[in-house]
Design an enzyme around this catalytic site. Structure first.
Site, short mmCIF file in Angstrom:
data_model
loop_
_atom_site.label_atom_id
_atom_site.label_comp_id
_atom_site.label_asym_id
_atom_site.label_seq_id
_atom_site.Cartn_x
_atom_site.Cartn_y
_atom_site.Cartn_z
N GLU A 290 71.85 30.30 26.98
CA GLU A 290 71.57 31.42 27.73
C GLU A 290 72.50 32.59 27.55
O GLU A 290 71.92 33.86 27.71
CB GLU A 290 71.27 31.08 29.35
CG GLU A 290 70.39 31.98 29.97
CD GLU A 290 70.18 31.63 31.49
OE1 GLU A 290 70.89 30.70 31.90
OE2 GLU A 290 69.29 32.04 32.08
N HIS A 319 71.66 5.00 18.76
CA HIS A 319 70.60 4.10 18.73
C HIS A 319 69.42 4.85 18.75
O HIS A 319 68.22 4.54 19.17
CB HIS A 319 70.69 2.89 19.67
CG HIS A 319 71.50 1.96 19.60
ND1 HIS A 319 71.62 1.11 18.97
CD2 HIS A 319 73.01 1.99 20.04
CE1 HIS A 319 72.95 0.14 18.87
NE2 HIS A 319 73.84 0.94 19.54
N LYS A 433 59.15 35.22 34.23
CA LYS A 433 59.25 35.23 35.65
C LYS A 433 58.45 36.34 36.09
O LYS A 433 57.50 35.90 37.00
CB LYS A 433 60.60 35.85 36.03
CG LYS A 433 61.68 34.83 36.18
CD LYS A 433 62.88 35.73 36.92
CE LYS A 433 64.17 34.79 37.02
NZ LYS A 433 65.28 35.40 37.39
#
Ligand code: PA5
Length: 465
Positions: A290, A319, A433
């Site tokens: 960010e 793994h 937003k």
């Protein structure tokens, strides 16, 4: 200070053509000095209030510890409501410093309330919380710097409604607000309901706020020594006072990432080898993504910079993702976090002598196995010319965690200065937003709603039912 950074394995002498030649690294000294000067010049100003956090909170720490003491005595559960920078730090520090099955421990061992962080608006998770807490014995810490974040305010409204129904005008006693003193609605609501409040300083943004009341109160409530965390941050700050990138660890790491990103290493893997540090990776991913992922530089030129963080955990991801790290594109820098001394260990017992392929494990400890596997993975990566560096912590305690967080914050600030972007804003999240506000019919967003309604619909051709 027992934190050290070892970046041999990003250099050409270790990994050949994929590495940074020393002469190139040295040629960035001036850029590093300029970045250091810019960050130092901004210390304590505008959005760099976080650089004061290790120094100016004596009184706040006292108040936080007093509140925490009361909560530890009287409450069974402590629930953080927040998102992004208002949640990731509390989760990371709690996981790093408390028992890994803390909530499952008996109360007399925990000595404090159970701890939950609800950092999403998934209704199933919210309802699941109500199945495990007793409202009468729970304190909710609603954390939002802006005092306006929809997700956090929605959670707050749901909780407050329940509290008011149960406790009437005493509902506010079950809530603590952590927010801006001057902005947003939460502070007004808090005053209306007599809610105890801690202030987030104006110059401390979400992802740089773990060492402010955002992180310090939840940490103190579960019994973490917050003064010691701040001491660790102060020591790291001192260590990073020099503008010499051969001695300043945050500056060195910012510089090698800057050079690496410029040469196409667009993925930054963060891979602690300790379960306790697993969520430090989440916290860092937000900080790095960010802060640096930006469209324009300080002069408004389109730059589209940033490095995509990828979270991994040693040894678990050996793994899984390590196959890709070893053989995929040369587009990554891997940050290992190594812990010298685990706080406790487990010996693998003897008794498997007739199976030599299993018996070689016997007599060693899991801590040894963990760190040997780190050594082996790192060795293998180097053989395959894969860029990586290691942040080494002597042990995971308050002091080292405070220092580590501060190191990473400084690294991010220096990198922001090198790329000449604003590391403290997040214009890229505003679009989403605003669209969400419009969909919910918020006043003032009518034009956005109209724009969304008139947007081209999805073409059925590309939908398979
Ligand atoms: O780093 C940031 O500033 C953001 O990620 C915020 O922390 C996040 O959006 C939550 O904001 P607030 O604390 O205002 O609710």
């Amino acid at each position: 200070m027992s934190i050290k950074v070892n970046y041999n394995n990003v250099m050409k002498h270790a990994i050949g053509e994929q590495g940074i030649p020393e002469i190139e690294y040295k040629s960035h000294q001036l850029l590093a000095e300029a970045a250091h000067a810019k960050v130092e010049a901004g210390r304590g100003k505008d959005m760099q209030g976080w650089m004061d956090s290790p120094y100016n909170q004596k009184e706040v720490v006292k108040q936080i510890n007093a509140t925490a003491k009361r909560i530890r005595k009287t409450c069974e559960s402590f629930v953080v409501l927040g998102i992004g920078g208002s949640a990731l730090g509390p989760i990371a520090v709690f996981t790093a410093l408390k028992h890994l099955y803390y909530n499952e421990l008996p109360k007399k061992v925990r000595k404090g309330p159970k701890f939950y962080v609800i950092d999403n608006v998934d209704p199933e998770r919210m309802n699941a919380l109500f199945d495990v807490i007793d409202l009468d014995k729970t304190v909710f810490n609603v954390i939002t710097k802006s005092g306006a974040t929809s997700e956090t305010m929605s959670q707050y409204l749901i909780i407050m409604d329940m509290l008011v129904k149960r406790f009437g005008d005493k509902a506010g006693e079950h809530v603590i607000a952590t927010t801006s003193e001057f902005k947003g609605n939460l502070i007004k609501i808090a005053r209306e309901h007599n809610i105890e409040t801690f202030y987030i300083p104006e110059g401390v943004g979400g992802r740089f706020s773990e060492l402010s009341p955002v992180g310090l109160l939840p940490a103190a409530v579960v019994g973490i020594d917050i003064a010691e965390m701040l001491r660790g941050a102060r020591e790291m700050d001192k260590k990073c006072k020099t503008n010499n990138m051969w001695r300043n660890p945050a500056l060195a790491l910012a510089t090698i990432q800057y050079i690496s990103i410029k040469s196409g290493k667009n993925i930054g893997v963060i891979m602690p080898y300790a379960d306790s540090l697993k969520y430090i990776a989440d916290w860092y991913a937000q900080l790095w993504a960010e802060s640096l992922g930006k469209e324009v530089d300080s002069e408004g030129n389109k730059v589209n910079v940033g490095q995509t963080p990828v979270k991994a955990l040693g040894v678990t991801d050996q793994h899984s993702q390590v196959q890709l790290f070893n053989e995929g594109p040369y587009d990554k820098v891997i940050t290992f976090i190594e812990v010298g001394n685990f706080r406790n260990d487990c010996t693998i017992p003897n008794g498997c002598e007739s199976y030599p392929d299993v018996n070689f494990l016997c007599g060693h400890t899991l801590g040894e196995l963990m760190n040997s596997e780190l050594f082996a993975t790192r060795y293998n990566l180097v053989q395959r010319h894969r860029a990586n560096y290691t942040i080494y912590l002597d042990t995971v305690d308050e002091y080292h965690v405070g220092a580590l967080l501060y190191l990473m914050q400084l690294q991010t600030a220096y990198a922001g200065a090198m790329f000449d972007v604003d590391a403290y804003n997040q214009p890229g999240v505003e679009g989403g937003k605003n669209a969400a506000y419009a969909l919910f019919g918020r006043k003032g967003y009518e034009a956005k709603a109209a724009e969304i309604n008139s947007a081209k619909a999805d073409d059925d051709k590309y939908i398979i039912e």
